[in-house]
Design an enzyme around this catalytic site. Structure first.
Site, short mmCIF file in Angstrom:
data_model
loop_
_atom_site.label_atom_id
_atom_site.label_comp_id
_atom_site.label_asym_id
_atom_site.label_seq_id
_atom_site.Cartn_x
_atom_site.Cartn_y
_atom_site.Cartn_z
N LYS A 1 5.18 0.01 8.17
CA LYS A 1 4.72 1.28 7.64
C LYS A 1 5.85 2.29 7.76
O LYS A 1 6.44 2.46 8.82
CB LYS A 1 3.51 1.74 8.44
CG LYS A 1 2.74 2.84 7.79
CD LYS A 1 1.34 2.93 8.35
CE LYS A 1 0.46 1.81 7.82
NZ LYS A 1 -0.94 1.95 8.22
N VAL B 1 3.44 1.05 2.78
CA VAL B 1 3.31 -0.12 3.63
C VAL B 1 3.92 -1.33 2.93
O VAL B 1 3.59 -1.63 1.79
CB VAL B 1 1.83 -0.44 3.95
CG1 VAL B 1 1.75 -1.58 4.96
CG2 VAL B 1 1.12 0.79 4.48
N GLY C 1 0.82 -1.19 0.00
CA GLY C 1 0.00 0.00 0.00
C GLY C 1 0.86 1.24 0.00
O GLY C 1 2.00 1.23 0.44
N ASP D 1 -7.87 10.85 11.58
CA ASP D 1 -8.07 10.33 10.22
C ASP D 1 -8.95 9.09 10.26
O ASP D 1 -8.63 8.08 9.63
CB ASP D 1 -6.70 10.04 9.59
CG ASP D 1 -6.77 9.94 8.07
OD1 ASP D 1 -7.78 10.40 7.48
OD2 ASP D 1 -5.83 9.42 7.46
#
Ligand SMILES: [Zn+2]
Lengths: 499, 206
Positions: free
Chosen positions: A133, A118, A111, A227
């Protein structure tokens, strides 16, 4: 060469396809296939199992005429290239691996967002896959961002709760901070909604409650997520557990002054109004986002949408979303109201804490499971209300075309009175009914509309920022108001009548 | 203050994010080559083909604001796909290569100008191929360069497995396994994405 039929069981093939085998298991299989004709033949047969294989191969073989630079090229996303990400990694001996980060063998890039990347990596000491991450290289150039990233990650690591993704550790690789967390095969809530649209009421309540519990645990430690969105909510497959990820990480970008406009943070669809204005945030900002997430699960679409992030942010700050009940009649009014209370524009008017929200969601879930908590109204009965609907439809359609003289010349339709008394007589003078409904139908592709849909349309019209249909226009405003009142009245009478 | 070189560009990219978090770049990466190839196949010079590409995407970009969430609206990618395919068919049916610049073949070619049904079928095929190529670019990141090369050389280039194994200095078994892993992943993503872009093949659905 020996023969066998056992090594590549269906399960092994599935795990191979899912990229789910530890490096040593993978090597064992490679070694076996090296010596087993049966397994080679089996893998050969998998190659042309269906026509999709062929189509893919042909597509790849018949490329790739590169296109010379087009003016639109400047719009292409110039995020970090794969090559630049791979340069971050140390060398590895395993040809199936991309490289190394510390003692972890990196298997894939799984990702990348506006802020970080990631990796899926293998932890040899514990013989398990982990997710790593890392801050994007250009963000990590800033010492302040690097420090903030590490600090937020450590704070998040201190939150121990079933509904918060645990953090195994925070470390540095070549001066770049990174976070290690469990590698999950579950799907994100975002993917679930994208694949299947609106979720069932039970699921909305269950996922919402667990998310709220996760938030409550973090808020208790003084952490604000900043978030909360479906992409940061993981659904563990099989187990009915929901985990919130990426606590506090959005804050890192503050140091580079980007979340103020929300642009770097990616999609602003789940921001709170105070966040779109770049104001100071507290835990209640997360509660607004929780409301937005519940909303999205309930109707399959986020409440505030627009052609670009700035338009979305304006809507978040200024517009009221239509109630979820108006868009999805299966949603119980109590849930619809709860969502509205979470999505109050002003923080002090919202439900004040995540634990309170969790408690309310728990109660709704319990009463739902006892068989209580019915949907708003029986949709099938409502569908027979064609007369009320029709006149409203004609009216809206006429407004859609914006024919002011028609609006001015036609008295306000009064579907409420006529219809409530006798649903079968149409006493309302339709506004150029035929042409209006025809165009309406052509425009929206609907044959029949019910009150909820009409209501949705009215709100859509109100939200429209089309300069040709200026909402400052008094006639238009008045007409919309009258229509809204008419619908509300029909709605109320219907409720009385149906009780 | 430190200047972040990528910032301006990524800002542009984010502003261009469309409904549903689909980025303009994903859309362009899939459909731009489709239009370009189809235009070239119809005899457009490179510069004119680029013109066609721009014309199509300009018209699409004007429609994008029309999408609004709603029960009766298709998901964003599917909707965008329909808009794009309409725009492409329209432009390709209307515009013909400039006859003055052409050779004698041109008039011949105009006689056989593909009709709407042919164009639609071709477009469907090309768009699916476009999605598959885009998927391949994504999936490539999930594998080591070696594993990807093992797949590409055997499956796409059609080189015998034993030769590829020798060239890469890997065991034959590992090439078999690599080819299988990559193709399985490609299929999974190809199915998912072609469905999202509303390009599921009719014969696969039945
Ligand atoms: Zn075997």
């Amino acid at each position: 060469m020996k023969t066998c039929c056992l090594a590549l069981s269906n399960e092994t093939l599935q795990r191979l396809a899912a990229n789910d085998l530890a490096p040593d298991e993978l090597r064992d299989i490679e070694h076996h296939v090296d010596h087993c004709l049966d397994c080679r033949a089996l893998l050969d047969r998998q190659m042309d199992a269906d026509s999709l294989d062929n189509e893919i191969i042909v597509s790849l073989a018949t490329t790739i005429e590169s296109i010379p630079s087009v003016a639109t090229d400047e719009l292409l996303d110039l995020g970090p290239s794969t090559a630049s990400l791979l340069r971050l990694l140390g060398p590895t001996d395993d040809p199936n691996m991309l490289g190394r980060i510390g003692s972890y063998e990196v298997a894939a890039i799984v990702g990348r967002g506006g802020m970080g990347v990631v990796f899926k990596a293998f932890d040899r000491s514990l013989h398990r896959f982990v997710a790593i991450k890392m801050l994007l290289p250009h963000l990590a150039e800033s010492a302040a961002a690097r420090k903030r990233f590490a600090r937020e990650a450590k704070a998040a690591a201190a939150v121990v709760d079933d509904h918060v993704m645990p953090i195994h550790g925070v470390a540095e690789w070549n001066g770049m901070p990174y976070i290690v967390s469990p590698y999950c095969r579950g799907v994100t809530l975002e993917k679930r909604i994208r694949d299947q649209g609106a979720l069932s009421v039970e699921e909305v309540l269950r996922i919402g409650m667990q998310t709220a519990l996760g938030l409550a645990a973090a808020h208790a430690q003084g952490l604000v997520h900043r978030d909360v969105k479906p992409a940061n909510i993981l659904l563990d497959e099989g187990v009915e557990r929901v985990q919130l990820t990426d606590f506090g990480l959005a804050r890192t970008t503050d140091d580079i002054g980007m979340t103020r406009t929300g642009l770097l943070a990616g999609t602003p669809q789940f921001m709170s109004p105070e966040q779109t204005r770049g104001e100071a945030l507290d835990a209640r900002s997360d509660l607004f986002a929780l409301g937005t997430v519940l909303y999205t699960m309930s109707v399959g679409q986020p409440p505030f949408r627009g052609p670009n992030p700035l338009a979305v942010m304006q809507k978040i700050a200024n517009d009221r979303a239509p109630t979820v009940q108006a868009l999805n009649p299966n949603i119980p009014p109590a849930l619809s109201r709860l969502i509205e209370r979470l999505m109050e524009k002003r923080p002090n008017q919202r439900i004040q804490s995540a634990s309170e929200a969790a408690e309310q969601l728990r109660e709704l879930l319990a009463s739902r499971q006892r068989g209580g908590l019915p949907a708003g109204r029986p949709r099938s009965v409502l569908r027979t209300w064609h007369v009320a609907t029709m006149s409203a439809v004609c009216f809206i359609a006429a407004m859609g075309f914006y024919v002011p003289w028609k609006l001015a010349a036609t008295p306000t339709p009064q579907p409420n009175a006529a219809v409530a008394n006798s649903p079968t007589t149409n006493e309302v003078e339709p506004v150029s009914a035929t042409s209006a409904t025809t165009s309406w139908n052509a425009g929206w592709g609907v044959e029949r509309l019910d009150l909820d849909e009409v209501w949705g349309r009215v709100q859509a019209l109100e939200r429209r920022s089309d300069p040709d249909m200026s909402t400052n226009d008094d006639t238009f405003r008045r007409a919309i108001d009258q229509l809204r009142r008419a619908i509300e009245q029909v709605d109320r009478r219907f409720d009385q009548w149906s009780q | 203050m430190y200047e972040f070189p990528d910032t301006r560009n990524s800002l542009i990219a984010r502003v261009q994010e469309l409904g549903d978090g689909v980025s303009w770049s994903e859309f362009l990466a899939i459909y731009q080559p489709v239009v370009f190839r189809m235009a070239r196949r119809r005899g457009f010079q490179e510069a004119d083909a680029l013109d066609v590409v721009q014309q199509v995407f300009f018209s699409v970009s004007r429609s994008i604001g029309n999408w609004q969430a709603g029960d009766d609206m298709p998901p964003f990618r599917a909707w965008l796909s329909t808009i794009a395919r309409n725009a492409i068919t329209q432009v390709l049916m209307r515009r013909k290569p400039d006859v003055a610049t052409g050779s004698s073949d041109v008039s011949e070619m105009l006689l056989e100008w593909p009709d709407r049904a042919t164009t639609t079928a071709e477009l469907e095929r090309e768009a699916r191929a476009g999605v598959f190529r885009w998927v391949a670019n994504q999936v490539r990141e999930e594998f080591s360069p070696d594993t990807w090369a093992a797949f590409w050389r055997t499956a796409v280039d059609g080189i015998p497995i034993v030769e590829v194994a020798q060239a890469l200095g890997r065991s034959t078994g590992s090439i078999y396994v690599a080819r299988y892993r990559v193709l399985a992943r490609l299929k999974e993503r190809a199915e998912e994405m072609s469905q999202q872009w509303d390009l599921s093949s009719p014969e696969l659905e039945s």
